[in-house]
Design an enzyme around this catalytic site. Structure first.
Site, PDB file in Angstrom:
ATOM      1  N   SER A   8      -9.311 -80.970  34.034  1.00 29.87           N
ATOM      2  CA  SER A   8     -10.134 -80.265  33.047  1.00 29.87           C
ATOM      3  C   SER A   8     -10.771 -81.266  32.086  1.00 29.87           C
ATOM      4  O   SER A   8     -10.066 -81.965  31.351  1.00 29.87           O
ATOM      5  CB  SER A   8      -9.277 -79.276  32.254  1.00 29.87           C
ATOM      6  OG  SER A   8      -9.987 -78.894  31.097  1.00 29.87           O
ATOM      7  N   HIS A  33     -13.042 -79.303  36.635  1.00 28.99           N
ATOM      8  CA  HIS A  33     -12.809 -78.014  35.962  1.00 28.99           C
ATOM      9  C   HIS A  33     -13.503 -78.063  34.603  1.00 28.99           C
ATOM     10  O   HIS A  33     -13.217 -78.945  33.781  1.00 28.99           O
ATOM     11  CB  HIS A  33     -11.309 -77.766  35.806  1.00 28.99           C
ATOM     12  CG  HIS A  33     -10.970 -76.442  35.211  1.00 28.99           C
ATOM     13  ND1 HIS A  33     -10.930 -75.277  35.955  1.00 28.99           N
ATOM     14  CD2 HIS A  33     -10.665 -76.079  33.931  1.00 28.99           C
ATOM     15  CE1 HIS A  33     -10.611 -74.258  35.170  1.00 28.99           C
ATOM     16  NE2 HIS A  33     -10.445 -74.720  33.926  1.00 28.99           N
ATOM     17  N   ASP A  35     -14.444 -76.054  31.153  1.00 28.67           N
ATOM     18  CA  ASP A  35     -14.025 -74.942  30.297  1.00 28.67           C
ATOM     19  C   ASP A  35     -15.112 -74.585  29.297  1.00 28.67           C
ATOM     20  O   ASP A  35     -15.380 -75.349  28.367  1.00 28.67           O
ATOM     21  CB  ASP A  35     -12.751 -75.342  29.543  1.00 28.67           C
ATOM     22  CG  ASP A  35     -11.555 -75.406  30.467  1.00 28.67           C
ATOM     23  OD1 ASP A  35     -11.241 -74.380  31.090  1.00 28.67           O
ATOM     24  OD2 ASP A  35     -10.944 -76.493  30.577  1.00 28.67           O
ATOM     25  N   MET A  37     -16.239 -72.216  26.331  1.00 26.43           N
ATOM     26  CA  MET A  37     -15.652 -71.325  25.310  1.00 26.43           C
ATOM     27  C   MET A  37     -16.706 -70.964  24.272  1.00 26.43           C
ATOM     28  O   MET A  37     -17.439 -71.849  23.814  1.00 26.43           O
ATOM     29  CB  MET A  37     -14.500 -72.035  24.598  1.00 26.43           C
ATOM     30  CG  MET A  37     -13.419 -72.536  25.538  1.00 26.43           C
ATOM     31  SD  MET A  37     -12.135 -73.376  24.611  1.00 26.43           S
ATOM     32  CE  MET A  37     -11.056 -73.899  25.944  1.00 26.43           C
ATOM     33  N   HIS A  66     -15.048 -72.395  34.380  1.00 28.69           N
ATOM     34  CA  HIS A  66     -14.141 -71.375  33.835  1.00 28.69           C
ATOM     35  C   HIS A  66     -14.759 -70.834  32.551  1.00 28.69           C
ATOM     36  O   HIS A  66     -14.773 -71.517  31.524  1.00 28.69           O
ATOM     37  CB  HIS A  66     -12.777 -72.043  33.586  1.00 28.69           C
ATOM     38  CG  HIS A  66     -11.769 -71.170  32.936  1.00 28.69           C
ATOM     39  ND1 HIS A  66     -10.609 -71.668  32.385  1.00 28.69           N
ATOM     40  CD2 HIS A  66     -11.714 -69.828  32.745  1.00 28.69           C
ATOM     41  CE1 HIS A  66      -9.891 -70.673  31.881  1.00 28.69           C
ATOM     42  NE2 HIS A  66     -10.548 -69.552  32.072  1.00 28.69           N
ATOM     43  N   MET A  68     -14.823 -68.746  29.441  1.00 37.07           N
ATOM     44  CA  MET A  68     -14.068 -67.998  28.431  1.00 37.07           C
ATOM     45  C   MET A  68     -15.066 -67.485  27.414  1.00 37.07           C
ATOM     46  O   MET A  68     -15.097 -67.910  26.251  1.00 37.07           O
ATOM     47  CB  MET A  68     -13.009 -68.931  27.804  1.00 37.07           C
ATOM     48  CG  MET A  68     -11.858 -69.211  28.756  1.00 37.07           C
ATOM     49  SD  MET A  68     -10.916 -70.679  28.315  1.00 37.07           S
ATOM     50  CE  MET A  68     -11.890 -71.908  29.161  1.00 37.07           C
ATOM     51  N   MET A 137      -3.871 -67.814  34.174  1.00 41.12           N
ATOM     52  CA  MET A 137      -3.698 -68.633  32.968  1.00 41.12           C
ATOM     53  C   MET A 137      -2.200 -68.783  32.696  1.00 41.12           C
ATOM     54  O   MET A 137      -1.477 -67.788  32.599  1.00 41.12           O
ATOM     55  CB  MET A 137      -4.362 -67.979  31.753  1.00 41.12           C
ATOM     56  CG  MET A 137      -5.882 -68.060  31.704  1.00 41.12           C
ATOM     57  SD  MET A 137      -6.597 -69.712  31.917  1.00 41.12           S
ATOM     58  CE  MET A 137      -5.846 -70.630  30.559  1.00 41.12           C
ATOM     59  N   ASP A 175      -3.761 -72.736  35.502  1.00 34.14           N
ATOM     60  CA  ASP A 175      -4.426 -73.517  34.448  1.00 34.14           C
ATOM     61  C   ASP A 175      -3.679 -73.372  33.126  1.00 34.14           C
ATOM     62  O   ASP A 175      -3.537 -72.258  32.606  1.00 34.14           O
ATOM     63  CB  ASP A 175      -5.867 -72.985  34.312  1.00 34.14           C
ATOM     64  CG  ASP A 175      -6.699 -73.726  33.273  1.00 34.14           C
ATOM     65  OD1 ASP A 175      -6.259 -74.767  32.765  1.00 34.14           O
ATOM     66  OD2 ASP A 175      -7.811 -73.228  32.976  1.00 34.14           O
TER      67      ASP A 175
HETATM   68  C1  DX5 Z   1      -7.478 -73.623  28.267  1.00 28.82           C
HETATM   69  C2  DX5 Z   1      -8.336 -74.174  29.372  1.00 28.82           C
HETATM   70  C3  DX5 Z   1      -7.652 -75.192  30.204  1.00 28.82           C
HETATM   71  C4  DX5 Z   1      -7.249 -76.433  29.447  1.00 28.82           C
HETATM   72  C5  DX5 Z   1      -6.015 -76.965  30.105  1.00 28.82           C
HETATM   73  O1  DX5 Z   1      -8.091 -72.520  27.728  1.00 28.82           O
HETATM   74  O2  DX5 Z   1      -8.729 -73.136  30.251  1.00 28.82           O
HETATM   75  O3  DX5 Z   1      -8.423 -75.547  31.358  1.00 28.82           O
HETATM   76  O4  DX5 Z   1      -8.237 -77.423  29.428  1.00 28.82           O
HETATM   77  O5  DX5 Z   1      -5.536 -78.002  29.356  1.00 28.82           O
HETATM   78  P1  DX5 Z   1      -4.035 -78.494  29.454  1.00 28.82           P
HETATM   79  O6  DX5 Z   1      -3.835 -78.953  30.884  1.00 28.82           O
HETATM   80  O7  DX5 Z   1      -3.969 -79.577  28.448  1.00 28.82           O
HETATM   81  O8  DX5 Z   1      -3.146 -77.317  29.145  1.00 28.82           O
HETATM   82 ZN    ZN Z   2      -9.669 -73.741  32.198  1.00 28.12          ZN
END
Ligand code: DX5
Ligand code: ZN
Length: 218
Positions: A8, A33, A35, A37, A66, A68, A137, A175
């Site tokens: 990620s 990956h 993320d 947000m 991903h 969010m 998750m 994840d």
């Molecule tokens: C959290 C993200 C993850 C995050 C994981 O909301 O979806 O992908 O980056 O990070 P670690 O591996 O540090 O938990």
């Molecule tokens: Zn993620």
């Protein structure tokens, strides 16, 4: 199938993303990956389309995006244009999930659905046959570096049973808080793709850490 590793980029060095993209290119990782947000669906804002566009020409592996965000269906085309290969929406953010999955496929991307820690696997009964991937998750979404929620092991087993029963092609992804204390058990229980942020990027040698996750000992 040998499991996949998707580091990620949320835990990467944003002042030198190129270096971390190249590190992943030259590692045993399988996907990027990413993320996304929005500060509404989750209490944090990360990065968006311009960042994907600028790293896409450097990246030599697929983009696992991903989302969010609320109303993810509004952004199917923009993320396709920015280089997304897999468009992964949260079940909790998608009241018309079946239509969204159809639109993702029509845009020629793989379709994934993510479940928050409190959302049971059983909600996927009537959509699993359409999906390319389900993300469980193992922390509450929004931040990297959180502690792995152990109930995820049970959910992986339940999801594996559902995938087999419905003859679905969906890969099982996990994840949040993934590291060497839980990775082998996750894969043993049925996980196909492990996402890891902090564990990879905060380690002294990220490429060795990725290699360790790829070559798990059972
Ligand atoms: C959290 C993200 C993850 C995050 C994981 O909301 O979806 O992908 O980056 O990070 P670690 O591996 O540090 O938990
Ligand atoms: Zn993620």
């Amino acid at each position: 199938m040998k499991h996949f590793i998707a580091p990620s980029l949320l835990a990467a060095d944003f002042s030198n993303l190129k270096k971390d993209v190249e590190m992943i290119n030259n590692s045993e990782a399988d996907w990027f990956h990413l993320d996304i947000m929005d500060g509404v669906f989750v209490p944090n804002i990360s990065f968006g389309i311009p960042v994907l566009e600028s790293i896409k020409p450097l990246a030599q592996k697929p983009f696992d995006v991903h989302l969010m965000i609320v109303q993810p269906e509004r952004y199917i085309e923009p993320f396709k244009k920015a280089g997304a290969d897999l468009f992964n929406v949260h079940y909790e953010a998608s009241p018309h999930l079946h239509r969204t999955v159809q639109s993702v496929h029509a845009a020629d991307m793989k379709a994934g659905v993510t479940l928050n820690p409190h959302t049971p696997v059983s909600v996927l009964e009537d959509i699993i046959a359409e999906l390319d991937l389900v993300l469980l998750m193992s922390v509450n979404p929004g931040f990297g570096g959180q502690k792995f929620i152990k109930n995820t092991f049970n959910k992986v087993e339940q999801l594996k049973e559902l995938v087999l029963r419905k003859n679905s092609r969906a890969l099982i992804q996990v994840d949040g808080g993934v590291d060497n204390t839980n990775a082998a058990e996750l894969v043993k229980k049925g996980a196909d793709v492990l996402v890891a942020g902090s564990y990879v990027f905060k380690s002294p040698n990220p490429q060795d850490t990725i290699k360790g996750l790829k070559e798990l000992e059972f």
